[in-house]
Design a protein around this motif. Structure first.
Motif, PDB file in Angstrom:
ATOM      1  N   GLN A 274     -78.838  53.214 -39.046  1.00  0.00           N
ATOM      2  CA  GLN A 274     -79.269  54.204 -38.061  1.00  0.00           C
ATOM      3  C   GLN A 274     -79.027  53.690 -36.647  1.00  0.00           C
ATOM      4  N   ALA A 275     -79.293  52.413 -36.418  1.00  0.00           N
ATOM      5  CA  ALA A 275     -79.076  51.835 -35.093  1.00  0.00           C
ATOM      6  C   ALA A 275     -77.606  51.926 -34.688  1.00  0.00           C
ATOM      7  N   LEU A 276     -76.697  51.706 -35.634  1.00  0.00           N
ATOM      8  CA  LEU A 276     -75.264  51.803 -35.340  1.00  0.00           C
ATOM      9  C   LEU A 276     -74.869  53.238 -35.000  1.00  0.00           C
ATOM     10  N   LEU A 277     -75.431  54.180 -35.730  1.00  0.00           N
ATOM     11  CA  LEU A 277     -75.137  55.592 -35.446  1.00  0.00           C
ATOM     12  C   LEU A 277     -75.647  55.982 -34.066  1.00  0.00           C
ATOM     13  N   GLU A 278     -76.835  55.510 -33.712  1.00  0.00           N
ATOM     14  CA  GLU A 278     -77.407  55.826 -32.403  1.00  0.00           C
ATOM     15  C   GLU A 278     -76.613  55.170 -31.274  1.00  0.00           C
ATOM     16  N   LYS A 279     -76.046  53.981 -31.530  1.00  0.00           N
ATOM     17  CA  LYS A 279     -75.193  53.342 -30.528  1.00  0.00           C
ATOM     18  C   LYS A 279     -73.921  54.152 -30.266  1.00  0.00           C
ATOM     19  N   LEU A 280     -73.532  54.952 -31.262  1.00  0.00           N
ATOM     20  CA  LEU A 280     -72.372  55.832 -31.089  1.00  0.00           C
ATOM     21  C   LEU A 280     -72.741  57.127 -30.360  1.00  0.00           C
ATOM     22  N   GLY A 281     -74.015  57.237 -29.958  1.00  0.00           N
ATOM     23  CA  GLY A 281     -74.467  58.409 -29.205  1.00  0.00           C
ATOM     24  C   GLY A 281     -74.937  59.555 -30.063  1.00  0.00           C
ATOM     25  N   LEU A 282     -75.215  59.294 -31.336  1.00  0.00           N
ATOM     26  CA  LEU A 282     -75.637  60.346 -32.254  1.00  0.00           C
ATOM     27  C   LEU A 282     -77.160  60.389 -32.372  1.00  0.00           C
ATOM     28  N   LYS A 283     -77.691  61.587 -32.529  1.00  0.00           N
ATOM     29  CA  LYS A 283     -79.107  61.752 -32.857  1.00  0.00           C
ATOM     30  C   LYS A 283     -79.240  61.737 -34.377  1.00  0.00           C
ATOM     31  N   VAL A 284     -80.244  61.054 -34.884  1.00  0.00           N
ATOM     32  CA  VAL A 284     -80.411  60.910 -36.330  1.00  0.00           C
ATOM     33  C   VAL A 284     -81.778  61.437 -36.751  1.00  0.00           C
ATOM     34  N   GLU A 285     -81.776  62.381 -37.687  1.00  0.00           N
ATOM     35  CA  GLU A 285     -83.004  62.880 -38.293  1.00  0.00           C
ATOM     36  C   GLU A 285     -82.964  62.541 -39.777  1.00  0.00           C
ATOM     37  N   ARG A 286     -84.105  62.125 -40.316  1.00  0.00           N
ATOM     38  CA  ARG A 286     -84.160  61.737 -41.719  1.00  0.00           C
ATOM     39  C   ARG A 286     -85.129  62.649 -42.472  1.00  0.00           C
ATOM     40  N   ILE A 287     -84.736  63.057 -43.677  1.00  0.00           N
ATOM     41  CA  ILE A 287     -85.612  63.805 -44.572  1.00  0.00           C
ATOM     42  C   ILE A 287     -85.907  62.908 -45.760  1.00  0.00           C
ATOM     43  N   LYS A 288     -87.141  62.466 -45.875  1.00  0.00           N
ATOM     44  CA  LYS A 288     -87.528  61.548 -46.940  1.00  0.00           C
ATOM     45  C   LYS A 288     -87.794  62.304 -48.240  1.00  0.00           C
ATOM     46  N   TYR A 289     -87.451  61.680 -49.350  1.00  0.00           N
ATOM     47  CA  TYR A 289     -87.534  62.345 -50.650  1.00  0.00           C
ATOM     48  C   TYR A 289     -88.931  62.860 -50.982  1.00  0.00           C
ATOM     49  N   ASP A 290     -89.979  62.212 -50.487  1.00  0.00           N
ATOM     50  CA  ASP A 290     -91.330  62.656 -50.830  1.00  0.00           C
ATOM     51  C   ASP A 290     -92.061  63.297 -49.663  1.00  0.00           C
ATOM     52  N   ASP A 291     -91.339  63.620 -48.591  1.00  0.00           N
ATOM     53  CA  ASP A 291     -91.989  64.228 -47.433  1.00  0.00           C
ATOM     54  C   ASP A 291     -92.710  65.517 -47.800  1.00  0.00           C
ATOM     55  N   TRP A 292     -92.040  66.351 -48.616  1.00  0.00           N
ATOM     56  CA  TRP A 292     -92.597  67.665 -48.939  1.00  0.00           C
ATOM     57  C   TRP A 292     -93.896  67.536 -49.728  1.00  0.00           C
ATOM     58  N   ASN A 293     -93.884  66.730 -50.779  1.00  0.00           N
ATOM     59  CA  ASN A 293     -95.048  66.639 -51.653  1.00  0.00           C
ATOM     60  C   ASN A 293     -96.247  65.989 -50.967  1.00  0.00           C
ATOM     61  N   ASN A 294     -95.982  65.174 -49.953  1.00  0.00           N
ATOM     62  CA  ASN A 294     -97.079  64.511 -49.246  1.00  0.00           C
ATOM     63  C   ASN A 294     -97.588  65.316 -48.045  1.00  0.00           C
ATOM     64  N   ALA A 295     -96.937  66.432 -47.766  1.00  0.00           N
ATOM     65  CA  ALA A 295     -97.305  67.235 -46.588  1.00  0.00           C
ATOM     66  C   ALA A 295     -98.476  68.158 -46.910  1.00  0.00           C
ATOM     67  N   SER A 296     -99.236  68.508 -45.875  1.00  0.00           N
ATOM     68  CA  SER A 296    -100.317  69.485 -46.028  1.00  0.00           C
ATOM     69  C   SER A 296     -99.718  70.889 -46.094  1.00  0.00           C
TER      70      SER A 296
END
Length: 269
Positions: free
Chosen positions: A50-72
């Motif tokens: 991710q740090a390398l991608l950001e050094k290239l000027g890119l914005k990075v968003e991540r979707i974690k595999y369990d984000d949905w099930n742990n959300a309210s």
């Protein structure tokens, strides 16, 4: 907007990302468990990448595999809104929401209601409760709900019907599970005709049902057998395939549908 998958960045395109939206200079990474350490923290390799991608000027968003099930519940609704907005910004034509009940992972219980949330949050894409479990409600009430939502958002609502398969869904609806297939087969033609503005009886006086004659709701139906494909073709419906179905079975059923005169969309989920 331009959405690219498996886009490469860096030397010899060695940094491959899951999704890239060039108009927003945005990378979206969909992370499985191997991206995280035992404490649930993003692991060293993924952080460095991710740090390398950001050094290239890119914005990075991540979707974690369990984000949905742990959300309210509030977080899940807001996440769906955000994803619909992102889909519209990325140039998608539409999004679909499916149905299961009793907290089944990854699903919400009322896809028509959720469709109204997403239609209100976007301005162009179509939204479809698909598949919607047809035997769960009285057919007339279901047709009314769909027709009025279509009137609120003309040309932006579609719907896909299925019989259902999980007993707990129908237990909650107080519908005997052994009756769902017969109920589905008998109710489907009536609902389809009603949502084309061809209703007879009390609903023919409903203004939203009348509007359907001018602007019919786009419809598809789940089909996993030759009989179901021929039924869909007869009703002039598109068909919806199960993602667990093999390519060979999908090709065979598609041919049966076309041979029966079906000229609607064929959708694989």
């Amino acid at each position: 907007y331009n959405l690219e998958s498996e886009k490469g960045f860096g030397f010899a395109d060695c940094l491959r990302v899951d999704c890239f939206i060039s108009s927003h200079n945005l990378v979206i990474e969909i992370d499985g468990p191997d991206h995280y350490d035992t404490g649930g923290r993003l692991n060293y390799a993924s952080r460095q990448r991710q740090a390398l991608l950001e050094k290239l000027g890119l914005k990075v968003e991540r979707i974690k595999y369990d984000d949905w099930n742990n959300a309210s519940a509030i977080e899940q609704v807001n996440q769906l809104r955000s994803e619909a907005i992102l889909a519209e910004d990325a140039g998608y034509d539409g999004v679909m929401i499916s149905e299961h009940h009793a907290g089944f992972p990854g699903y919400l219980p009322n896809p028509i209601q959720v469709a109204s949330f997403l239609l209100a949050s976007t301005s162009k894409i179509w939204v479809s409760p698909c598949p919607l479990l047809l035997p769960m409600k009285p057919k007339a009430l279901l047709a009314e709900e769909i027709a009025w939502l279509s009137s609120a958002y003309p040309q932006r609502l579609a719907v896909g019907f299925a019989a259902g398969a999980l007993p707990v869904d129908f237990e909650l609806a107080e519908v005997p599970f052994d009756q769902i297939n017969n109920r589905f087969k008998s109710d489907l033609p009536w609902v389809v005709n009603t949502l084309r503005g061809l209703s007879k009886g009390p609903l023919e006086n409903d203004l939203a049902i009348q509007q359907c004659k001018k602007q019919p709701v786009s419809m598809v139906v789940a089909a996993q057998s030759p009989e179901a494909c021929r039924r869909a073709a007869k009703l002039n419906l598109g068909i919806l395939f199960d993602s667990l179905q093999s390519p060979e079975v999908s090709m065979k059923l598609s041919s049966i549908y076309r041979d029966a005169g079906g000229d609607g969309p064929i959708i694989l989920i």
